[in-house]
Design a protein around this motif. Sequence first.
Motif, PDB file in Angstrom:
ATOM      1  N   VAL A  26       0.872  -1.171   0.000  1.00  0.00           N
ATOM      2  CA  VAL A  26       0.000   0.000   0.000  1.00  0.00           C
ATOM      3  C   VAL A  26       0.907   1.217   0.000  1.00  0.00           C
ATOM      4  CG1 VAL A  26      -1.723   1.295   1.289  1.00  0.00           C
ATOM      5  CG2 VAL A  26      -1.859  -1.207   1.214  1.00  0.00           C
ATOM      6  N   LEU A  27       0.898   1.936  -1.105  1.00  0.00           N
ATOM      7  CA  LEU A  27       1.785   3.102  -1.234  1.00  0.00           C
ATOM      8  C   LEU A  27       1.079   4.324  -0.667  1.00  0.00           C
ATOM      9  CD1 LEU A  27       2.944   2.392  -4.918  1.00  0.00           C
ATOM     10  CD2 LEU A  27       3.998   1.599  -2.773  1.00  0.00           C
ATOM     11  N   GLY A  28       1.598   4.853   0.426  1.00  0.00           N
ATOM     12  CA  GLY A  28       0.964   5.999   1.076  1.00  0.00           C
ATOM     13  C   GLY A  28       0.480   5.636   2.461  1.00  0.00           C
ATOM     14  N   THR A  29       0.674   6.541   3.408  1.00  0.00           N
ATOM     15  CA  THR A  29       0.359   6.245   4.814  1.00  0.00           C
ATOM     16  C   THR A  29      -0.736   7.154   5.371  1.00  0.00           C
ATOM     17  OG1 THR A  29       2.156   7.707   5.481  1.00  0.00           O
ATOM     18  CG2 THR A  29       2.670   5.353   5.325  1.00  0.00           C
ATOM     19  N   GLY A  30      -1.468   7.818   4.471  1.00  0.00           N
ATOM     20  CA  GLY A  30      -2.583   8.671   4.896  1.00  0.00           C
ATOM     21  C   GLY A  30      -3.836   7.844   5.157  1.00  0.00           C
ATOM     22  N   ALA A  31      -4.966   8.529   5.208  1.00  0.00           N
ATOM     23  CA  ALA A  31      -6.231   7.861   5.546  1.00  0.00           C
ATOM     24  C   ALA A  31      -6.582   6.758   4.543  1.00  0.00           C
ATOM     25  CB  ALA A  31      -7.358   8.895   5.606  1.00  0.00           C
ATOM     26  N   VAL A  32      -6.325   6.982   3.263  1.00  0.00           N
ATOM     27  CA  VAL A  32      -6.650   5.975   2.241  1.00  0.00           C
ATOM     28  C   VAL A  32      -5.777   4.732   2.439  1.00  0.00           C
ATOM     29  CG1 VAL A  32      -6.678   5.449  -0.226  1.00  0.00           C
ATOM     30  CG2 VAL A  32      -7.458   7.690   0.582  1.00  0.00           C
ATOM     31  N   GLY A  33      -4.479   4.946   2.590  1.00  0.00           N
ATOM     32  CA  GLY A  33      -3.568   3.824   2.769  1.00  0.00           C
ATOM     33  C   GLY A  33      -3.906   3.016   4.017  1.00  0.00           C
ATOM     34  N   ARG A  34      -4.189   3.718   5.086  1.00  0.00           N
ATOM     35  CA  ARG A  34      -4.507   3.032   6.347  1.00  0.00           C
ATOM     36  C   ARG A  34      -5.775   2.192   6.240  1.00  0.00           C
ATOM     37  NH1 ARG A  34      -3.156   7.887  10.737  1.00  0.00           N
ATOM     38  NH2 ARG A  34      -1.290   8.591   9.622  1.00  0.00           N
ATOM     39  N   ALA A  35      -6.792   2.755   5.566  1.00  0.00           N
ATOM     40  CA  ALA A  35      -8.058   2.024   5.438  1.00  0.00           C
ATOM     41  C   ALA A  35      -7.850   0.714   4.686  1.00  0.00           C
ATOM     42  CB  ALA A  35      -9.083   2.896   4.714  1.00  0.00           C
ATOM     43  N   HIS A  36      -7.096   0.779   3.585  1.00  0.00           N
ATOM     44  CA  HIS A  36      -6.852  -0.443   2.807  1.00  0.00           C
ATOM     45  C   HIS A  36      -5.962  -1.408   3.591  1.00  0.00           C
ATOM     46  CE1 HIS A  36      -8.693   0.558  -1.095  1.00  0.00           C
ATOM     47  NE2 HIS A  36      -8.436   1.810  -0.760  1.00  0.00           N
ATOM     48  N   ALA A  37      -4.904  -0.892   4.190  1.00  0.00           N
ATOM     49  CA  ALA A  37      -3.948  -1.770   4.882  1.00  0.00           C
ATOM     50  C   ALA A  37      -4.620  -2.528   6.022  1.00  0.00           C
ATOM     51  CB  ALA A  37      -2.771  -0.942   5.405  1.00  0.00           C
ATOM     52  N   ALA A  38      -5.412  -1.817   6.813  1.00  0.00           N
ATOM     53  CA  ALA A  38      -6.069  -2.468   7.953  1.00  0.00           C
ATOM     54  C   ALA A  38      -7.049  -3.538   7.469  1.00  0.00           C
ATOM     55  CB  ALA A  38      -6.797  -1.426   8.800  1.00  0.00           C
ATOM     56  N   ARG A  39      -7.812  -3.195   6.445  1.00  0.00           N
ATOM     57  CA  ARG A  39      -8.812  -4.143   5.935  1.00  0.00           C
ATOM     58  C   ARG A  39      -8.145  -5.359   5.308  1.00  0.00           C
ATOM     59  NH1 ARG A  39     -13.635  -6.293   6.275  1.00  0.00           N
ATOM     60  NH2 ARG A  39     -15.037  -6.030   4.512  1.00  0.00           N
ATOM     61  N   LEU A  40      -7.093  -5.121   4.530  1.00  0.00           N
ATOM     62  CA  LEU A  40      -6.404  -6.225   3.853  1.00  0.00           C
ATOM     63  C   LEU A  40      -5.754  -7.165   4.867  1.00  0.00           C
ATOM     64  CD1 LEU A  40      -4.808  -4.143   0.977  1.00  0.00           C
ATOM     65  CD2 LEU A  40      -6.484  -5.983   0.687  1.00  0.00           C
ATOM     66  N   THR A  41      -5.214  -6.588   5.924  1.00  0.00           N
ATOM     67  CA  THR A  41      -4.612  -7.408   6.971  1.00  0.00           C
ATOM     68  C   THR A  41      -5.682  -8.281   7.612  1.00  0.00           C
ATOM     69  OG1 THR A  41      -3.007  -5.666   7.348  1.00  0.00           O
ATOM     70  CG2 THR A  41      -3.225  -7.312   9.076  1.00  0.00           C
ATOM     71  N   GLY A  42      -6.838  -7.679   7.868  1.00  0.00           N
ATOM     72  CA  GLY A  42      -7.959  -8.434   8.428  1.00  0.00           C
ATOM     73  C   GLY A  42      -8.417  -9.559   7.515  1.00  0.00           C
ATOM     74  N   LEU A  43      -8.202  -9.381   6.206  1.00  0.00           N
ATOM     75  CA  LEU A  43      -8.592 -10.409   5.235  1.00  0.00           C
ATOM     76  C   LEU A  43      -7.490 -11.450   5.044  1.00  0.00           C
ATOM     77  CD1 LEU A  43     -10.292  -8.076   2.576  1.00  0.00           C
ATOM     78  CD2 LEU A  43     -11.464  -9.780   3.998  1.00  0.00           C
ATOM     79  N   GLY A  44      -6.400 -11.304   5.808  1.00  0.00           N
ATOM     80  CA  GLY A  44      -5.355 -12.326   5.770  1.00  0.00           C
ATOM     81  C   GLY A  44      -4.195 -12.045   4.832  1.00  0.00           C
ATOM     82  N   HIS A  45      -4.177 -10.865   4.241  1.00  0.00           N
ATOM     83  CA  HIS A  45      -3.066 -10.546   3.341  1.00  0.00           C
ATOM     84  C   HIS A  45      -1.854 -10.029   4.127  1.00  0.00           C
ATOM     85  CE1 HIS A  45      -5.463 -11.194  -0.232  1.00  0.00           C
ATOM     86  NE2 HIS A  45      -6.436 -10.472   0.304  1.00  0.00           N
ATOM     87  N   GLU A  46      -0.694 -10.133   3.465  1.00  0.00           N
ATOM     88  CA  GLU A  46       0.556  -9.668   4.081  1.00  0.00           C
ATOM     89  C   GLU A  46       0.823  -8.270   3.543  1.00  0.00           C
ATOM     90  OE1 GLU A  46       3.662 -12.608   3.603  1.00  0.00           O
ATOM     91  OE2 GLU A  46       5.191 -11.051   3.939  1.00  0.00           O
ATOM     92  N   VAL A  47       0.649  -7.282   4.376  1.00  0.00           N
ATOM     93  CA  VAL A  47       0.658  -5.902   3.897  1.00  0.00           C
ATOM     94  C   VAL A  47       1.906  -5.131   4.332  1.00  0.00           C
ATOM     95  CG1 VAL A  47      -0.547  -3.685   3.973  1.00  0.00           C
ATOM     96  CG2 VAL A  47      -1.863  -5.825   3.940  1.00  0.00           C
ATOM     97  N   THR A  48       2.536  -4.510   3.354  1.00  0.00           N
ATOM     98  CA  THR A  48       3.604  -3.561   3.652  1.00  0.00           C
ATOM     99  C   THR A  48       3.166  -2.192   3.163  1.00  0.00           C
ATOM    100  OG1 THR A  48       5.262  -5.279   3.294  1.00  0.00           O
ATOM    101  CG2 THR A  48       6.039  -2.996   3.340  1.00  0.00           C
ATOM    102  N   MET A  49       3.199  -1.227   4.037  1.00  0.00           N
ATOM    103  CA  MET A  49       2.884   0.136   3.612  1.00  0.00           C
ATOM    104  C   MET A  49       4.176   0.825   3.208  1.00  0.00           C
ATOM    105  SD  MET A  49      -0.047   1.154   6.406  1.00  0.00           S
ATOM    106  CE  MET A  49      -0.654   2.593   5.511  1.00  0.00           C
ATOM    107  N   GLY A  50       4.106   1.560   2.105  1.00  0.00           N
ATOM    108  CA  GLY A  50       5.282   2.263   1.614  1.00  0.00           C
ATOM    109  C   GLY A  50       5.188   3.744   1.901  1.00  0.00           C
ATOM    110  N   THR A  51       6.318   4.335   2.238  1.00  0.00           N
ATOM    111  CA  THR A  51       6.361   5.779   2.479  1.00  0.00           C
ATOM    112  C   THR A  51       7.676   6.318   1.935  1.00  0.00           C
ATOM    113  OG1 THR A  51       5.970   7.473   4.168  1.00  0.00           O
ATOM    114  CG2 THR A  51       7.422   5.644   4.783  1.00  0.00           C
TER     115      THR A  51
END
Lengths: 237, 237
Positions: free
Chosen positions: A5-30
């Motif tokens: 997930v490229l970006g650590t703002g509200a959009v990035g956080r929403a996707h990262a949290a949800r994807l993690t909950g769905l079992g994906h391995e998430v790295t946020m990029g900044t």
Amino acid sequence: MKIAVLGTGAVGRAHAARLTGLGHEVTMGTRNVVATMARTGPDAMGTAPFATWIEAHPSISLAGFTAAAARADLLINATAGHTTLGTLTAIGSGNLSGKVLLDTATPNDFTTPVAVPMPSPWGTPSPILSPAVTDSLAEQIQRSFPETRVVKAVNTLAAHLMADPAALEDGDHTVFVSGDDTAAKQQVHELLTAYGWRDVIDLGGLTTARATEMIQPLYLALTGVLGHEHFNLKVVR
Amino acid sequence: MKIAVLGTGAVGRAHAARLTGLGHEVTMGTRNVVATMARTGPDAMGTAPFATWIEAHPSISLAGFTAAAARADLLINATAGHTTLGTLTAIGSGNLSGKVLLDTATPNDFTTPVAVPMPSPWGTPSPILSPAVTDSLAEQIQRSFPETRVVKAVNTLAAHLMADPAALEDGDHTVFVSGDDTAAKQQVHELLTAYGWRDVIDLGGLTTARATEMIQPLYLALTGVLGHEHFNLKVVR
């Protein structure tokens, strides 16, 4: 799946949290990991410090943009639209080639003076959309990175609803998808379904990203008059 | 009320028929009455000949644009957007001064070549929106005729639904209003209520007409993928 997930703002956080909950391995990029973690106040959009947020999401990694993208199978562009091409260029086409890029960004231009601006709920300066009408950010990305499989989606609504449509009226509203790569669109469609989207309209090729990016002025006007961002469009038919 | 509907295409006919049913005295305006009545085939948009249509609506008058506008208290712009300013200029500011003008048009430009056009359900050439982003047709009209009270509305949906929202899902969808004159907007709001609109969102000043005019590419893309125009947007909130 390994997702960056490229970006650590509200959009990035929403996707990262949800994807993690769905079992994906998430790295946020900044851009700068140290600076992102060191920030103690809210950002320009009023978002709380990232360090506070990620403490509550210990299974999400943070890395530089390039490292995050390099290890991922699928990428989500959650950067501010006017910074996207610069970020992707810094990452380099080698790290993006062959991968699906879900582009959620809006090309807001805050620097070009406008004689009579539309009021903006974000205060001044009011952004204008650039490019628009005959081009789109999604197409610019695709032209710059022809081997990346660009899909435009969820760019028409608030960050907190992109990955959690059920939070508004049980998810009874619409999301749009545009892209030239059918298999990539299918993969994004599956992701959207996992998010809870039931009404996903495939608008066609990536030129139709112009249509959804051009929703931004209506989104801003509605945010202004409704006084909140807890809304979305539904295509009634 | 004496209402002039400028334009004899599908949009003009939908408003004129509905307004007549609501008890208003309607005159439709056209550039050339003889030519409009003489046409025997469908027009460029596939609309049936006007002479056939008006035969079924005997209480509606037809006149030249200027005569129609001169006798009216309220005007509805149902001309093609790229012809609107020329039509209003021909009518003359004296016939428009102080009057409410409900502008339903979209500034579709069919003449500027585009390197990669969006597909159009209307075939080629694909239109592009001009002006857009930093200006709108509604604002152009207002600048050209400062004493006319311009209100933008019903420009985001199909002609057959503009004046009859109940024809789709019992009217459970949204229409937008933009304008700088509060009393004029109120008058249009009352007209929309009479049409059957229940969800009317006042977006604010006339600059917000940019936002609704910029819906057009999404409207065209949706028409293409749905295969019909029997749809509208609802703001779910």
